[in-house]
Design a protein around this motif. Structure first.
Motif, PDB file in Angstrom:
ATOM      1  N   MET A 116      18.845  20.260  -5.112  1.00  0.00           N
ATOM      2  CA  MET A 116      17.317  20.607  -4.663  1.00  0.00           C
ATOM      3  C   MET A 116      16.690  19.269  -4.780  1.00  0.00           C
ATOM      4  O   MET A 116      17.098  18.426  -5.617  1.00  0.00           O
ATOM      5  N   THR A 117      15.849  19.039  -3.877  1.00  0.00           N
ATOM      6  CA  THR A 117      14.811  17.790  -3.949  1.00  0.00           C
ATOM      7  C   THR A 117      13.619  18.076  -3.732  1.00  0.00           C
ATOM      8  O   THR A 117      13.074  19.039  -2.982  1.00  0.00           O
ATOM      9  N   THR A 118      12.584  17.166  -4.191  1.00  0.00           N
ATOM     10  CA  THR A 118      11.098  17.435  -3.483  1.00  0.00           C
ATOM     11  C   THR A 118      10.507  15.851  -3.839  1.00  0.00           C
ATOM     12  O   THR A 118      11.026  15.220  -4.847  1.00  0.00           O
ATOM     13  N   MET A 119       9.528  15.450  -3.034  1.00  0.00           N
ATOM     14  CA  MET A 119       8.939  14.319  -3.382  1.00  0.00           C
ATOM     15  C   MET A 119       8.145  14.724  -4.655  1.00  0.00           C
ATOM     16  O   MET A 119       7.506  15.973  -4.905  1.00  0.00           O
ATOM     17  N   ALA A 120       7.891  13.789  -5.644  1.00  0.00           N
ATOM     18  CA  ALA A 120       7.195  13.878  -6.890  1.00  0.00           C
ATOM     19  C   ALA A 120       5.616  13.936  -6.550  1.00  0.00           C
ATOM     20  O   ALA A 120       5.223  13.756  -5.328  1.00  0.00           O
ATOM     21  N   TYR A 121       4.896  14.569  -7.283  1.00  0.00           N
ATOM     22  CA  TYR A 121       3.625  14.614  -6.948  1.00  0.00           C
ATOM     23  C   TYR A 121       2.916  13.550  -7.355  1.00  0.00           C
ATOM     24  O   TYR A 121       2.898  13.071  -8.406  1.00  0.00           O
ATOM     25  N   LEU A 122       1.864  12.783  -6.451  1.00  0.00           N
ATOM     26  CA  LEU A 122       1.238  11.743  -6.680  1.00  0.00           C
ATOM     27  C   LEU A 122      -0.053  11.891  -7.540  1.00  0.00           C
ATOM     28  O   LEU A 122      -0.991  12.848  -6.870  1.00  0.00           O
ATOM     29  N   ALA A 123      -0.300  11.444  -8.517  1.00  0.00           N
ATOM     30  CA  ALA A 123      -1.320  11.739  -9.317  1.00  0.00           C
ATOM     31  C   ALA A 123      -2.393  10.590  -9.756  1.00  0.00           C
ATOM     32  O   ALA A 123      -3.285  10.452 -10.447  1.00  0.00           O
ATOM     33  N   ASP A 124      -2.303   9.641  -8.660  1.00  0.00           N
ATOM     34  CA  ASP A 124      -3.217   8.340  -8.885  1.00  0.00           C
ATOM     35  C   ASP A 124      -4.657   8.748  -8.731  1.00  0.00           C
ATOM     36  O   ASP A 124      -4.953   9.709  -7.862  1.00  0.00           O
ATOM     37  N   LYS A 167       0.710  -1.289  -0.072  1.00  0.00           N
ATOM     38  CA  LYS A 167       0.034  -0.064   0.165  1.00  0.00           C
ATOM     39  C   LYS A 167       0.834   1.232  -0.050  1.00  0.00           C
ATOM     40  O   LYS A 167       0.370   2.464   0.057  1.00  0.00           O
ATOM     41  N   ALA A 168       2.197   1.186  -0.146  1.00  0.00           N
ATOM     42  CA  ALA A 168       2.846   2.499   0.064  1.00  0.00           C
ATOM     43  C   ALA A 168       3.099   3.010  -1.238  1.00  0.00           C
ATOM     44  O   ALA A 168       3.944   2.426  -2.022  1.00  0.00           O
ATOM     45  N   GLY A 169       2.737   4.459  -1.468  1.00  0.00           N
ATOM     46  CA  GLY A 169       2.877   4.912  -2.606  1.00  0.00           C
ATOM     47  C   GLY A 169       1.736   4.798  -3.693  1.00  0.00           C
ATOM     48  O   GLY A 169       0.540   5.191  -3.222  1.00  0.00           O
ATOM     49  N   GLY A 170       2.130   5.215  -4.896  1.00  0.00           N
ATOM     50  CA  GLY A 170       1.228   5.003  -5.936  1.00  0.00           C
ATOM     51  C   GLY A 170       1.671   4.855  -7.371  1.00  0.00           C
ATOM     52  O   GLY A 170       3.116   4.315  -7.296  1.00  0.00           O
ATOM     53  N   LYS A 171       1.105   4.997  -8.190  1.00  0.00           N
ATOM     54  CA  LYS A 171       1.214   4.304  -9.755  1.00  0.00           C
ATOM     55  C   LYS A 171       1.794   5.517 -10.622  1.00  0.00           C
ATOM     56  O   LYS A 171       2.008   5.093 -11.658  1.00  0.00           O
ATOM     57  N   VAL A 172       1.334   6.666 -10.420  1.00  0.00           N
ATOM     58  CA  VAL A 172       1.478   7.743 -11.302  1.00  0.00           C
ATOM     59  C   VAL A 172       2.098   8.993 -10.762  1.00  0.00           C
ATOM     60  O   VAL A 172       1.465   9.870  -9.679  1.00  0.00           O
ATOM     61  N   LYS A 212      -7.238  14.055 -14.903  1.00  0.00           N
ATOM     62  CA  LYS A 212      -7.278  14.253 -13.310  1.00  0.00           C
ATOM     63  C   LYS A 212      -6.013  14.607 -12.786  1.00  0.00           C
ATOM     64  O   LYS A 212      -6.048  14.516 -11.458  1.00  0.00           O
ATOM     65  N   ALA A 213      -4.942  14.683 -13.375  1.00  0.00           N
ATOM     66  CA  ALA A 213      -3.449  14.930 -12.573  1.00  0.00           C
ATOM     67  C   ALA A 213      -3.394  16.615 -12.218  1.00  0.00           C
ATOM     68  O   ALA A 213      -3.270  17.299 -12.965  1.00  0.00           O
ATOM     69  N   GLY A 214      -3.499  16.760 -10.974  1.00  0.00           N
ATOM     70  CA  GLY A 214      -3.282  17.929 -10.354  1.00  0.00           C
ATOM     71  C   GLY A 214      -4.294  18.461 -10.023  1.00  0.00           C
ATOM     72  O   GLY A 214      -5.042  18.020  -9.482  1.00  0.00           O
ATOM     73  N   GLY A 215      -4.468  20.068 -10.124  1.00  0.00           N
ATOM     74  CA  GLY A 215      -5.462  20.942  -9.622  1.00  0.00           C
ATOM     75  C   GLY A 215      -5.371  22.066 -10.278  1.00  0.00           C
ATOM     76  O   GLY A 215      -4.539  22.577 -10.956  1.00  0.00           O
ATOM     77  N   LYS A 216      -6.303  22.867  -9.510  1.00  0.00           N
ATOM     78  CA  LYS A 216      -6.611  24.465 -10.465  1.00  0.00           C
ATOM     79  C   LYS A 216      -6.253  25.585  -9.640  1.00  0.00           C
ATOM     80  O   LYS A 216      -5.959  26.692 -10.035  1.00  0.00           O
ATOM     81  N   LYS A 242       6.436  12.557 -16.387  1.00  0.00           N
ATOM     82  CA  LYS A 242       5.506  11.625 -15.797  1.00  0.00           C
ATOM     83  C   LYS A 242       6.033  10.285 -15.406  1.00  0.00           C
ATOM     84  O   LYS A 242       6.551   9.775 -16.523  1.00  0.00           O
ATOM     85  N   ILE A 243       5.715   9.708 -14.468  1.00  0.00           N
ATOM     86  CA  ILE A 243       6.581   8.439 -14.105  1.00  0.00           C
ATOM     87  C   ILE A 243       5.446   7.481 -13.797  1.00  0.00           C
ATOM     88  O   ILE A 243       4.620   7.741 -12.842  1.00  0.00           O
TER      89      ILE A 243
END
Lengths: 125, 125, 125, 125
Positions: B117-125, B5-10, C5-9, B93-94
């Motif tokens: 510089m670093t950031t968590m990617a944005y989870l778009a599931d 359950k950890a994380g996502g697919k997009v 559906k990816a992201g927001g406004k 997009k990954i």
């Protein structure tokens, strides 16, 4: 807000790396900065994932109630006294028995001057 | 927590850029750091979006179960052996067949010393 | 995943600052990096909030479908040709007519060498 | 989007540290950058958590409606005129009476040149 509700019990940091080199007065390092605003002590269990070997489990730390602990990742040890090697890409899963908030920071002085990067860990509850 | 359950697919990273220059011993690069804490291998498909041309699709990588992979973005290739050009703004997009966690980091030595510089990617599931 | 559906406004970045000074070949700047993976063009409206004056509204940009736009914040203008001043703390609200993902990055060369910082913007939908 | 809905009332930053040293023209500091896009003034209460002592409570700041405030954390004081010491690891909880968005940034010039790191604070509502 009930303070017990802040944060979560499973946090993930995919980009970890302990630089083997330092310049100047500041030693390169990574920290897992934990805040426990609750009333119970947090027992923390770290698992390190690598690219080419089995995970290193059971690295242990703690964070008392109403305290922060800026944990040097390079100092973590498990019961067999194993630690995470320098200069090797890895990732961390941090599990806590109570809810905490975790932020991860790298300070890198491998080339003269200083580089910093930080991010909130990914909450995987 | 079931590890599946950890994380996502997009996952999405809008700010990507492969610096064309480096100084010192460290080469400028970007990494997509993937953690797969599940039991199945992750097949990863990267799509690079640009400012003035069609996306570059089908860049491929993998991450075995219970492993991390710190993927050098500049080394990704698709079946036609196409890669992402240096010195060009792009976004990623990954997509993964199983849940993973993705963090994106740039190391830039285009001017003497080192910037991170670093950031968590944005989870778009 | 439907790409729409990816992201927001509505995205928010509290820490913005355009450094007035640069050293070396790289000019200090901030970018709002937008990814539009959908099929419709994104019209973007920026509002800059300051510490001691009314907000500056109506700064405009765009991002075509299946494209990224790494928008230089210092180049944004509204219809009155007003822009954000250098050397002044501000914050940004970014509104889009379609869903996008926004990441904010500062490159600062005000002192020799190079510093970078980045974060995903806060999604306020 | 009703502007009152942007953000939250409790924000957490586990990795805080006020460097005691600076080089060049830029002084090392940390900022809690707050954006209040609502119509009511924000009263902010900071609690600093340490590794080895009781939390320091009641540090106060404000952010007017439709304004940002880039608050220097080293300048915060409570009613007893207590402040956060330099060179000491700590963590922050920031509470607001109205919804705001909080980003945390460190600028570190303890070694020549400049290092920056930033992250959105963790929303603990």
């Amino acid at each position: 807000m009930a303070s017990e509700k802040a944060g979560g019990k499973v946090w993930i940091v995919p980009d970890c790396f302990l630089p083997a080199h330092s310049t100047g007065n500041l030693k390169s390092h990574e920290s897992a900065c934990v805040l426990n605003i609750g009333k119970k002590p947090a027992r923390l269990k770290f698992t390190a994932y690598f690219e080419n070997r089995e995970p290193l489990e059971g690295l242990q730390a703690a964070c008392p109630p109403r305290r922060t602990n800026h944990i040097r990742i390079g100092s973590l040890k498990n019961r067999r006294r194993e630690a995470i090697p320098l200069g090797t890409p890895f990732a961390l899963k941090i599990e806590s028995n109570v809810k905490v908030v975790v932020q991860h920071t790298r300070l890198d002085t491998s080339q003269p001057a200083l580089a910093l990067m930080t991010t909130m860990a990914y909450l995987a509850d």
